[in-house]
Design a protein around this motif. Structure first.
Motif, PDB file in Angstrom:
ATOM      1  N   ARG A   1      -2.421   1.733  13.949  1.00  0.00           N
ATOM      2  CA  ARG A   1      -1.392   2.648  13.475  1.00  0.00           C
ATOM      3  C   ARG A   1      -0.054   1.966  13.625  1.00  0.00           C
ATOM      4  O   ARG A   1       0.116   1.100  14.467  1.00  0.00           O
ATOM      5  CB  ARG A   1      -1.439   3.973  14.226  1.00  0.00           C
ATOM      6  CG  ARG A   1      -0.962   3.918  15.646  1.00  0.00           C
ATOM      7  CD  ARG A   1      -0.572   5.291  16.143  1.00  0.00           C
ATOM      8  NE  ARG A   1      -1.666   6.242  16.147  1.00  0.00           N
ATOM      9  CZ  ARG A   1      -2.438   6.495  17.211  1.00  0.00           C
ATOM     10  NH1 ARG A   1      -2.237   5.853  18.318  1.00  0.00           N
ATOM     11  NH2 ARG A   1      -3.379   7.388  17.153  1.00  0.00           N
ATOM     12  N   CYS A   2       0.869   2.353  12.778  1.00  0.00           N
ATOM     13  CA  CYS A   2       2.197   1.755  12.815  1.00  0.00           C
ATOM     14  C   CYS A   2       2.984   2.300  13.998  1.00  0.00           C
ATOM     15  O   CYS A   2       3.187   3.507  14.101  1.00  0.00           O
ATOM     16  CB  CYS A   2       2.927   2.061  11.515  1.00  0.00           C
ATOM     17  SG  CYS A   2       4.629   1.514  11.543  1.00  0.00           S
ATOM     18  N   PRO A   3       3.418   1.411  14.911  1.00  0.00           N
ATOM     19  CA  PRO A   3       4.137   1.869  16.100  1.00  0.00           C
ATOM     20  C   PRO A   3       5.489   2.488  15.772  1.00  0.00           C
ATOM     21  O   PRO A   3       5.947   3.389  16.470  1.00  0.00           O
ATOM     22  CB  PRO A   3       4.294   0.602  16.940  1.00  0.00           C
ATOM     23  CG  PRO A   3       4.118  -0.534  15.989  1.00  0.00           C
ATOM     24  CD  PRO A   3       3.227  -0.048  14.894  1.00  0.00           C
ATOM     25  N   MET A   4       6.129   1.988  14.726  1.00  0.00           N
ATOM     26  CA  MET A   4       7.441   2.524  14.371  1.00  0.00           C
ATOM     27  C   MET A   4       7.318   3.939  13.819  1.00  0.00           C
ATOM     28  O   MET A   4       8.107   4.819  14.129  1.00  0.00           O
ATOM     29  CB  MET A   4       8.120   1.620  13.336  1.00  0.00           C
ATOM     30  CG  MET A   4       8.180   0.156  13.748  1.00  0.00           C
ATOM     31  SD  MET A   4       8.855  -0.103  15.401  1.00  0.00           S
ATOM     32  CE  MET A   4      10.543  -0.439  14.972  1.00  0.00           C
ATOM     33  N   CYS A   5       6.310   4.149  12.970  1.00  0.00           N
ATOM     34  CA  CYS A   5       6.087   5.487  12.428  1.00  0.00           C
ATOM     35  C   CYS A   5       5.577   6.431  13.510  1.00  0.00           C
ATOM     36  O   CYS A   5       5.928   7.608  13.543  1.00  0.00           O
ATOM     37  CB  CYS A   5       5.072   5.428  11.287  1.00  0.00           C
ATOM     38  SG  CYS A   5       5.741   4.709   9.780  1.00  0.00           S
ATOM     39  N   PHE A   6       4.765   5.895  14.407  1.00  0.00           N
ATOM     40  CA  PHE A   6       4.195   6.722  15.470  1.00  0.00           C
ATOM     41  C   PHE A   6       5.295   7.309  16.344  1.00  0.00           C
ATOM     42  O   PHE A   6       5.175   8.423  16.854  1.00  0.00           O
ATOM     43  CB  PHE A   6       3.227   5.886  16.305  1.00  0.00           C
ATOM     44  CG  PHE A   6       2.418   6.709  17.264  1.00  0.00           C
ATOM     45  CD1 PHE A   6       1.736   7.826  16.829  1.00  0.00           C
ATOM     46  CD2 PHE A   6       2.318   6.350  18.600  1.00  0.00           C
ATOM     47  CE1 PHE A   6       0.987   8.592  17.704  1.00  0.00           C
ATOM     48  CE2 PHE A   6       1.563   7.098  19.482  1.00  0.00           C
ATOM     49  CZ  PHE A   6       0.900   8.216  19.044  1.00  0.00           C
TER      50      PHE A   6
ATOM     51  N   TYR B   1       1.252  -4.814   8.063  1.00  0.00           N
ATOM     52  CA  TYR B   1       2.492  -4.232   7.581  1.00  0.00           C
ATOM     53  C   TYR B   1       2.293  -2.769   7.235  1.00  0.00           C
ATOM     54  O   TYR B   1       1.194  -2.303   6.951  1.00  0.00           O
ATOM     55  CB  TYR B   1       3.040  -5.001   6.380  1.00  0.00           C
ATOM     56  CG  TYR B   1       2.163  -4.952   5.141  1.00  0.00           C
ATOM     57  CD1 TYR B   1       1.157  -5.893   4.947  1.00  0.00           C
ATOM     58  CD2 TYR B   1       2.359  -3.960   4.178  1.00  0.00           C
ATOM     59  CE1 TYR B   1       0.360  -5.835   3.815  1.00  0.00           C
ATOM     60  CE2 TYR B   1       1.573  -3.912   3.043  1.00  0.00           C
ATOM     61  CZ  TYR B   1       0.577  -4.851   2.867  1.00  0.00           C
ATOM     62  OH  TYR B   1      -0.212  -4.787   1.749  1.00  0.00           O
ATOM     63  N   CYS B   2       3.410  -2.063   7.282  1.00  0.00           N
ATOM     64  CA  CYS B   2       3.410  -0.624   7.038  1.00  0.00           C
ATOM     65  C   CYS B   2       4.048  -0.363   5.681  1.00  0.00           C
ATOM     66  O   CYS B   2       5.116  -0.896   5.371  1.00  0.00           O
ATOM     67  CB  CYS B   2       4.196   0.084   8.142  1.00  0.00           C
ATOM     68  SG  CYS B   2       4.355   1.851   7.866  1.00  0.00           S
ATOM     69  N   ILE B   3       3.362   0.427   4.863  1.00  0.00           N
ATOM     70  CA  ILE B   3       3.894   0.696   3.531  1.00  0.00           C
ATOM     71  C   ILE B   3       4.987   1.747   3.571  1.00  0.00           C
ATOM     72  O   ILE B   3       5.669   2.002   2.590  1.00  0.00           O
ATOM     73  CB  ILE B   3       2.791   1.176   2.565  1.00  0.00           C
ATOM     74  CG1 ILE B   3       2.008   2.337   3.168  1.00  0.00           C
ATOM     75  CG2 ILE B   3       1.871   0.023   2.226  1.00  0.00           C
ATOM     76  CD1 ILE B   3       1.082   3.022   2.168  1.00  0.00           C
ATOM     77  N   ARG B   4       5.173   2.383   4.727  1.00  0.00           N
ATOM     78  CA  ARG B   4       6.112   3.479   4.791  1.00  0.00           C
ATOM     79  C   ARG B   4       7.480   3.069   5.340  1.00  0.00           C
ATOM     80  O   ARG B   4       8.508   3.504   4.855  1.00  0.00           O
ATOM     81  CB  ARG B   4       5.533   4.598   5.654  1.00  0.00           C
ATOM     82  CG  ARG B   4       6.269   5.888   5.507  1.00  0.00           C
ATOM     83  CD  ARG B   4       5.688   6.968   6.367  1.00  0.00           C
ATOM     84  NE  ARG B   4       6.539   8.149   6.278  1.00  0.00           N
ATOM     85  CZ  ARG B   4       6.264   9.188   5.520  1.00  0.00           C
ATOM     86  NH1 ARG B   4       5.185   9.227   4.809  1.00  0.00           N
ATOM     87  NH2 ARG B   4       7.075  10.210   5.490  1.00  0.00           N
ATOM     88  N   CYS B   5       7.469   2.214   6.377  1.00  0.00           N
ATOM     89  CA  CYS B   5       8.749   1.913   7.038  1.00  0.00           C
ATOM     90  C   CYS B   5       9.090   0.430   7.008  1.00  0.00           C
ATOM     91  O   CYS B   5      10.024   0.010   7.666  1.00  0.00           O
ATOM     92  CB  CYS B   5       8.720   2.417   8.486  1.00  0.00           C
ATOM     93  SG  CYS B   5       7.705   1.400   9.562  1.00  0.00           S
ATOM     94  N   GLN B   6       8.334  -0.394   6.293  1.00  0.00           N
ATOM     95  CA  GLN B   6       8.642  -1.814   6.162  1.00  0.00           C
ATOM     96  C   GLN B   6       8.387  -2.606   7.420  1.00  0.00           C
ATOM     97  O   GLN B   6       8.763  -3.775   7.505  1.00  0.00           O
ATOM     98  CB  GLN B   6      10.114  -2.042   5.745  1.00  0.00           C
ATOM     99  CG  GLN B   6      10.605  -1.141   4.642  1.00  0.00           C
ATOM    100  CD  GLN B   6       9.873  -1.348   3.330  1.00  0.00           C
ATOM    101  OE1 GLN B   6       9.661  -2.466   2.922  1.00  0.00           O
ATOM    102  NE2 GLN B   6       9.463  -0.277   2.691  1.00  0.00           N
TER     103      GLN B   6
HETATM  104 ZN   LIG Z   1       5.562   2.429   9.694  1.00  0.00          ZN
END
Ligand SMILES: [Zn+2]
Length: 71
Positions: A12-17, A35-40
Motif C-alpha cells: 500500500r502507498c505509505p503517503m496515501c495511507f 509507484y502510486c498512481i494517485r499521489c505520484q
Molecule cells: Zn499514494
C-alpha cells in the motif's frame, strides 16, 4: 508508459495511507520501483517498507480502534 504491473507483493502507498487512503501501488520492473498512481509517490521496496513502518508507528494508537472490525 514503460512496462508496469503489479509487483510480486502488493504494497500500500505509505503517503496515501497517511491520508486514510488504502491504495495499492504498481511496480515498475525496469526501474525496480513501486509507484502510486494517485499521489505520484515513487520508491524502491526498501523505501516503501521503511515508510510503511513509520506510518504504522505514527498511527499505531489510532489503528487500534479498527481492530474489532478487522477481525
Ligand atoms: Zn499514494
Amino acid at each position: 508508459m514503460a512496462q508496469a504491473g503489479k509487483g510480486r507483493l502488493n504494497y500500500r502507498c505509505p503517503m496515501c495511507f497517511m491520508r486514510d487512503l488504502d491504495i495499492d501501488m504498481f511496480y515498475d520492473k525496469d526501474k525496480d520501483e513501486y509507484y502510486c498512481i494517485r499521489c505520484q509517490y515513487v520508491g524502491n521496496e526498501e523505501d516503501v517498507l521503511k515508510r510503511n513502518e513509520v506510518v504504522r508507528m505514527k498511527y499505531g494508537s489510532m489503528m487500534k480502534r479498527y481492530k474489532m472490525e478487522d477481525f
